[in-house]
Scaffold this active site. Structure first.
Site, PDB file in Angstrom:
ATOM      1  N   ASP A 229       3.159 -12.003 -12.934  1.00  0.00           N
ATOM      2  CA  ASP A 229       4.248 -11.414 -12.138  1.00  0.00           C
ATOM      3  C   ASP A 229       5.397 -12.414 -12.152  1.00  0.00           C
ATOM      4  O   ASP A 229       5.246 -13.554 -12.612  1.00  0.00           O
ATOM      5  CB  ASP A 229       3.729 -11.137 -10.708  1.00  0.00           C
ATOM      6  CG  ASP A 229       4.745 -10.417  -9.825  1.00  0.00           C
ATOM      7  OD1 ASP A 229       5.734  -9.870 -10.360  1.00  0.00           O
ATOM      8  OD2 ASP A 229       4.548 -10.413  -8.586  1.00  0.00           O
ATOM      9  N   CYS A 268       2.983  -6.189 -13.074  1.00  0.00           N
ATOM     10  CA  CYS A 268       3.311  -5.097 -12.147  1.00  0.00           C
ATOM     11  C   CYS A 268       4.709  -4.547 -12.390  1.00  0.00           C
ATOM     12  O   CYS A 268       5.004  -3.426 -11.970  1.00  0.00           O
ATOM     13  CB  CYS A 268       3.167  -5.571 -10.713  1.00  0.00           C
ATOM     14  SG  CYS A 268       4.241  -6.970 -10.327  1.00  0.00           S
ATOM     15  N   ARG A 296       0.932   4.083 -10.945  1.00  0.00           N
ATOM     16  CA  ARG A 296       1.363   4.009  -9.541  1.00  0.00           C
ATOM     17  C   ARG A 296       1.409   5.428  -8.963  1.00  0.00           C
ATOM     18  O   ARG A 296       0.997   5.671  -7.844  1.00  0.00           O
ATOM     19  CB  ARG A 296       2.755   3.365  -9.439  1.00  0.00           C
ATOM     20  CG  ARG A 296       2.825   1.892  -9.788  1.00  0.00           C
ATOM     21  CD  ARG A 296       2.048   1.029  -8.831  1.00  0.00           C
ATOM     22  NE  ARG A 296       2.509   1.168  -7.453  1.00  0.00           N
ATOM     23  CZ  ARG A 296       3.560   0.535  -6.915  1.00  0.00           C
ATOM     24  NH1 ARG A 296       4.238  -0.330  -7.647  1.00  0.00           N
ATOM     25  NH2 ARG A 296       3.908   0.705  -5.654  1.00  0.00           N
TER      26      ARG A 296
END
Ligand code: CP
Ligand code: NVA
Length: 308
Positions: A229, A268, A296
């Site tokens: 990330d 992500c 998602r």
């Protein structure tokens, strides 16, 4: 049949393995229906309030589209356009929104803001990211891992980079689902003691391993999944010293070669190309980052369908 109606979705450690499994199974079922073009208006007439104290592309669009596909309606609320920005308390806002809406999703700075919402709301509250946790992201990630690897249990996931909300939720969710978790971070950027301790307790309970390694090649050894990330999360200032400490943990071709041959690479998003992850790897054959982004939608539909 597990009944998850009315529960909040704030912290994955509040759920047991069979309960997280139930959310994932619902997500799979709804994804298949969506792909076949079958209507699945399980939340017809229901409304979702979405409070965004920070920016978002994926979370906003996937929740809003997800609610539409479930037959309901979503409202996008920001402090600047509501009385939250003029000092109305989170508690009062929670009570009022609960009178109109059937579920609330919030993206906040301090984790206490989302727990305070939940304390005062009489409808389920979903954490759409706090400074401490990002549970919806990890549900989508586990769905993605399972699609690519056929299972979760027994796999090794290594998160490399800055220990943050995403890595904290990985330490909880992946552990609960039976994965071995390694956090590869330099000294000074390893997980905070309290969340590490809580997650270590979870790993013991679920018979998995959780380790923190400060050397990147060692961290990704035998990994089935490598995840990263941003070095600087929303609300954090850029610092040269942090960037220098984290650069050796960049996911690049050399790091990928140290993991298993069929390793999948995750992020992500949003990515800072050629910082925490090279474009070569992000656009290469190991990367599943856009599958994660798509999931998602499906994961959150599963969550809303079971909570509301
Ligand atoms: N991954 C994620 O939460 O993305 P957004 O910030 O765009 O919502
Ligand atoms: N750790 C990142 C995640 C963004 C989806 C942040 O909090 O900004």
């Amino acid at each position: 049949m597990l009944d998850l109606k009315g529960r909040h979705f704030i912290d994955l450690s509040q759920y047991k393995r069979d309960e997280l499994r139930h959310f994932l199974d619902k997500a799979i079922e709804l994804k298949e229906m969506q792909k076949r073009g079958e209507p699945h208006e399980l939340l017809k007439g229901k409304s979702l309030a979405m409070i965004f104290m920070k920016s978002s592309t994926r979370t906003r669009v996937s929740f809003e589209v997800g609610m539409t596909q479930l037959g309901g309606h979503a409202l996008y609320l920001q402090p600047s356009g509501t009385q939250l920005g003029r000092g109305e308390t989170i508690g009062d806002t929670a009570k009022v929104l609960s009178r109109y809406c059937d579920v609330i999703m919030a993206r906040v700075f301090a984790h206490s803001e989302v727990t305070e919402l939940a304390e005062h709301a009489t409808v389920p509250v979903i954490n759409g990211l706090s400074d401490l946790l990002h549970p919806c992201q990890i549900m989508a990630d586990m769905l993605t891992i399972e699609e690519h690897k056929g299972k979760l249990e027994g796999l090794k996931i290594t998160y490399v980079g800055d220990s943050n909300n995403v890595s904290n939720s990985i330490m909880q969710g992946c552990t609960i689902m039976g994965m071995d978790v390694t956090i590869g971070s330099p000294e000074g950027y390893t997980p905070a003691d309290d969340i590490l301790k809580k997650s270590t307790d979870l790993s013991k309970k679920y018979g998995t391993t959780l380790e923190v390694v400060t050397e990147p090649y060692e961290a990704v050894k035998n990994a089935d999944v490598i995840y990263t990330d941003t070095f600087f999360s929303m609300g954090q200032e850029r610092e040269k010293s942090k960037e220098e400490a984290l650069m050796p943990f960049q996911i690049n071709r050399t790091l990928v070669e140290k993991a298993k041959k069929d390793v999948i690479v995750m992020h992500c998003l949003p990515a800072h190309r050629d910082e925490e992850l090279t474009s070569e790897v992000m656009d290469g054959p190991h990367s599943v980052v856009f599958d994660q982004a798509e999931n998602r939608l499906h994961a959150q539909k599963g969550i809303m369908a079971l909570l509301v």
